[in-house]
Design a protein around this motif. Structure first.
Motif, PDB file in Angstrom:
ATOM      1  N   ASP A   1       0.833  -1.202   0.000  1.00  0.00           N
ATOM      2  CA  ASP A   1       0.000   0.000   0.000  1.00  0.00           C
ATOM      3  C   ASP A   1       0.863   1.245   0.000  1.00  0.00           C
ATOM      4  OD1 ASP A   1      -2.343  -1.307  -0.088  1.00  0.00           O
ATOM      5  OD2 ASP A   1      -3.027  -0.777   1.932  1.00  0.00           O
ATOM      6  N   SER A   2       1.910   1.202   0.811  1.00  0.00           N
ATOM      7  CA  SER A   2       2.778   2.357   0.944  1.00  0.00           C
ATOM      8  C   SER A   2       3.509   2.641  -0.374  1.00  0.00           C
ATOM      9  CB  SER A   2       3.743   2.066   2.094  1.00  0.00           C
ATOM     10  OG  SER A   2       4.821   2.873   2.034  1.00  0.00           O
ATOM     11  N   LEU A   3       3.920   1.577  -1.047  1.00  0.00           N
ATOM     12  CA  LEU A   3       4.608   1.722  -2.337  1.00  0.00           C
ATOM     13  C   LEU A   3       3.654   2.293  -3.383  1.00  0.00           C
ATOM     14  CD1 LEU A   3       7.411   0.993  -3.531  1.00  0.00           C
ATOM     15  CD2 LEU A   3       6.405  -1.146  -4.317  1.00  0.00           C
ATOM     16  N   VAL A   4       2.460   1.730  -3.408  1.00  0.00           N
ATOM     17  CA  VAL A   4       1.459   2.191  -4.381  1.00  0.00           C
ATOM     18  C   VAL A   4       1.103   3.643  -4.083  1.00  0.00           C
ATOM     19  CG1 VAL A   4      -0.921   1.867  -5.170  1.00  0.00           C
ATOM     20  CG2 VAL A   4       0.537  -0.119  -4.771  1.00  0.00           C
ATOM     21  N   GLU A   5       0.931   3.944  -2.790  1.00  0.00           N
ATOM     22  CA  GLU A   5       0.593   5.313  -2.395  1.00  0.00           C
ATOM     23  C   GLU A   5       1.664   6.290  -2.872  1.00  0.00           C
ATOM     24  OE1 GLU A   5      -0.481   6.222   1.843  1.00  0.00           O
ATOM     25  OE2 GLU A   5       1.266   7.516   1.661  1.00  0.00           O
ATOM     26  N   LYS A   6       2.925   5.912  -2.699  1.00  0.00           N
ATOM     27  CA  LYS A   6       4.016   6.798  -3.105  1.00  0.00           C
ATOM     28  C   LYS A   6       3.955   7.061  -4.609  1.00  0.00           C
ATOM     29  CE  LYS A   6       8.985   7.522  -2.795  1.00  0.00           C
ATOM     30  NZ  LYS A   6       8.931   8.284  -4.029  1.00  0.00           N
ATOM     31  N   ARG A   7       3.672   6.017  -5.360  1.00  0.00           N
ATOM     32  CA  ARG A   7       3.608   6.192  -6.824  1.00  0.00           C
ATOM     33  C   ARG A   7       2.483   7.149  -7.211  1.00  0.00           C
ATOM     34  NH1 ARG A   7       4.640   0.014  -7.777  1.00  0.00           N
ATOM     35  NH2 ARG A   7       6.885   0.022  -7.981  1.00  0.00           N
ATOM     36  N   TRP A   8       1.320   6.948  -6.583  1.00  0.00           N
ATOM     37  CA  TRP A   8       0.189   7.820  -6.929  1.00  0.00           C
ATOM     38  C   TRP A   8       0.454   9.255  -6.494  1.00  0.00           C
ATOM     39  CZ3 TRP A   8      -2.268   6.307 -10.739  1.00  0.00           C
ATOM     40  CH2 TRP A   8      -2.785   5.019 -10.875  1.00  0.00           C
TER      41      TRP A   8
ATOM     42  N   GLU B   1      -8.886   4.917  -4.611  1.00  0.00           N
ATOM     43  CA  GLU B   1      -8.931   3.463  -4.420  1.00  0.00           C
ATOM     44  C   GLU B   1      -8.292   3.064  -3.085  1.00  0.00           C
ATOM     45  OE1 GLU B   1     -10.453   1.212  -6.175  1.00  0.00           O
ATOM     46  OE2 GLU B   1     -11.047   2.544  -7.809  1.00  0.00           O
ATOM     47  N   LEU B   2      -7.221   3.758  -2.730  1.00  0.00           N
ATOM     48  CA  LEU B   2      -6.502   3.412  -1.503  1.00  0.00           C
ATOM     49  C   LEU B   2      -7.226   3.894  -0.251  1.00  0.00           C
ATOM     50  CD1 LEU B   2      -2.738   4.160  -2.222  1.00  0.00           C
ATOM     51  CD2 LEU B   2      -3.737   1.950  -1.671  1.00  0.00           C
ATOM     52  N   TYR B   3      -7.790   5.092  -0.318  1.00  0.00           N
ATOM     53  CA  TYR B   3      -8.298   5.719   0.902  1.00  0.00           C
ATOM     54  C   TYR B   3      -9.805   5.945   0.926  1.00  0.00           C
ATOM     55  CZ  TYR B   3      -3.648   6.528   2.676  1.00  0.00           C
ATOM     56  OH  TYR B   3      -2.386   6.336   3.168  1.00  0.00           O
ATOM     57  N   GLY B   4     -10.479   5.731  -0.204  1.00  0.00           N
ATOM     58  CA  GLY B   4     -11.908   6.064  -0.279  1.00  0.00           C
ATOM     59  C   GLY B   4     -12.736   5.428   0.828  1.00  0.00           C
ATOM     60  N   GLU B   5     -12.578   4.130   1.007  1.00  0.00           N
ATOM     61  CA  GLU B   5     -13.407   3.443   2.001  1.00  0.00           C
ATOM     62  C   GLU B   5     -13.074   3.913   3.417  1.00  0.00           C
ATOM     63  OE1 GLU B   5     -13.569  -0.799   1.730  1.00  0.00           O
ATOM     64  OE2 GLU B   5     -14.930  -0.945   3.450  1.00  0.00           O
TER      65      GLU B   5
ATOM     66  N   ALA C   1       3.342  10.672   6.432  1.00  0.00           N
ATOM     67  CA  ALA C   1       2.475  11.742   6.909  1.00  0.00           C
ATOM     68  C   ALA C   1       1.216  11.890   6.068  1.00  0.00           C
ATOM     69  CB  ALA C   1       3.243  13.050   6.927  1.00  0.00           C
ATOM     70  N   PHE C   2       1.193  11.306   4.873  1.00  0.00           N
ATOM     71  CA  PHE C   2       0.047  11.528   3.992  1.00  0.00           C
ATOM     72  C   PHE C   2      -1.248  11.028   4.613  1.00  0.00           C
ATOM     73  CE2 PHE C   2      -2.988  10.156   0.756  1.00  0.00           C
ATOM     74  CZ  PHE C   2      -3.237  11.378   0.161  1.00  0.00           C
ATOM     75  N   ARG C   3      -1.202   9.849   5.197  1.00  0.00           N
ATOM     76  CA  ARG C   3      -2.408   9.273   5.794  1.00  0.00           C
ATOM     77  C   ARG C   3      -2.962  10.201   6.881  1.00  0.00           C
ATOM     78  NH1 ARG C   3      -3.869   3.231   7.707  1.00  0.00           N
ATOM     79  NH2 ARG C   3      -4.702   3.732   9.719  1.00  0.00           N
TER      80      ARG C   3
ATOM     81  N   ALA D   1      -3.106   3.811  19.490  1.00  0.00           N
ATOM     82  CA  ALA D   1      -3.144   5.082  20.238  1.00  0.00           C
ATOM     83  C   ALA D   1      -2.163   6.098  19.656  1.00  0.00           C
ATOM     84  CB  ALA D   1      -2.840   4.821  21.704  1.00  0.00           C
ATOM     85  N   LYS D   2      -0.984   5.625  19.267  1.00  0.00           N
ATOM     86  CA  LYS D   2       0.041   6.550  18.758  1.00  0.00           C
ATOM     87  C   LYS D   2      -0.440   7.235  17.478  1.00  0.00           C
ATOM     88  CE  LYS D   2       4.985   6.605  17.667  1.00  0.00           C
ATOM     89  NZ  LYS D   2       4.955   6.966  16.253  1.00  0.00           N
ATOM     90  N   GLU D   3      -1.032   6.434  16.582  1.00  0.00           N
ATOM     91  CA  GLU D   3      -1.479   7.002  15.314  1.00  0.00           C
ATOM     92  C   GLU D   3      -2.661   7.952  15.521  1.00  0.00           C
ATOM     93  OE1 GLU D   3      -2.204   5.652  10.731  1.00  0.00           O
ATOM     94  OE2 GLU D   3      -2.533   4.150  12.268  1.00  0.00           O
TER      95      GLU D   3
END
Lengths: 183, 96
Positions: free
Chosen positions: A8-15, A32-36, A75-77, A144-146
């Motif tokens: 997911d992280s790799l795909v996210e970076k590409r997008w 697609e990654l974050y919609g739901e 940090a994007f999430r 909790a940290k996130e």
């Protein structure tokens, strides 16, 4: 083999890279990654499907508008959820002005359904500072940290809000619901 | 950490079922002689269990499409992808 989170992280970076380079089609990939996850967070917070859809759509539009500020890192999430959160706060303010009721998202008439409705109602009536940690940690299972990073507070402050929020929720439910925990 | 904070932390961990089994048992034994502690432990655990058992809102196909349409209606053509740049030519796990 990388696990799902790594993929997911790799795909996210590409997008994100593609979006930062001005490719508007990359927004579909981010969706697609974050919609739901964004939709669910908004629905849990707002208690209303239509508003959750509106806020989710606006969140992705804001991502596009701010794409020049994007950094393809962890940090994007946090960043995208903060956008959704701020938009939810705006919606809640509108609701309080208009006194709109939340959706009744749990259909049926049995006892479990009645409890879920009572929980949904009680949650929506809690102060936002208590509601948010409960949504993130108890409903959406964030660590909790996130959750603390997302809310821009310390972990002890988050824990304190969780403790007080759970007690406040229980007190509200006691007003409306005779649960079976002490039987 | 003062006594009150420690007390809250232990109850929270108990409520979240995050305590090691031995410590959980010790708390339950201790609570037998302290009705307030017992009530608080039970109440918070019930609250956490109830919240965690709430089903997630369903992200229906209709909601998925309506969000896309709202974005599209704002003039963003997110449904039409530009040809993939070279760094995106790997197969990506996109839903059909």
């Amino acid at each position: 083999m990388p696990d799902d989170a790594d993929k997911d992280s790799l795909v996210e970076k590409r997008w994100l890279d593609a979006l930062a380079q001005g490719d508007p089609g990359a927004l579909a990939g981010i969706y697609e990654l974050y919609g739901e996850r964004i939709f669910r967070f908004c629905y849990r917070t707002l208690g209303n499907r239509q508003d959750a859809e509106d806020v989710a759509a606006e969140t992705f539009l804001r991502v596009l508008r701010k794409s020049n500020e994007l950094r393809a890192d962890a940090a994007f999430r946090t960043w995208i959820f903060r956008i959704a959160r701020n938009l939810c706060i705006d919606k809640i303010r509108q609701h309080r002005l208009l006194e709109l009721p939340p959706d009744l998202q749990y259909a049926g008439g049995d006892e479990k359904t009645a409890l879920r409705l009572a929980v949904q109602q009680a949650l929506s009536e809690l102060p936002f500072e208590y509601q948010e940690p409960l949504v993130l940690c108890d409903l959406e299972d964030y660590a909790a940290k996130e959750a603390a990073e997302f809310l821009q507070i310390t972990v002890p402050a988050l824990k304190s809000r969780l403790y007080r929020g759970r007690k406040a929720l229980k007190a509200k439910l006691n007003e409306t619901w005779n649960h079976q925990s002490h039987e | 950490m003062n006594e009150s904070e420690l007390y809250k932390k232990l109850i929270d961990l108990y409520a979240e079922r995050s305590l090691p089994p031995e410590l959980e048992s010790e708390m339950e034994v201790a609570s037998q002689n302290d009705p307030n502690l017992k009530a608080e432990m039970e109440d918070l655990r019930w609250t956490v269990d109830t919240l965690k058992s709430m089903p997630a809102p369903e992200f229906t196909e209709e909601s998925y499409q309506r969000i896309l349409m709202k974005v599209y209606a704002s003039g963003v053509e997110m449904l039409k992808r530009s040809p993939d740049p070279s760094h995106l030519q790997l197969k990506l796990p996109l839903q059909g």
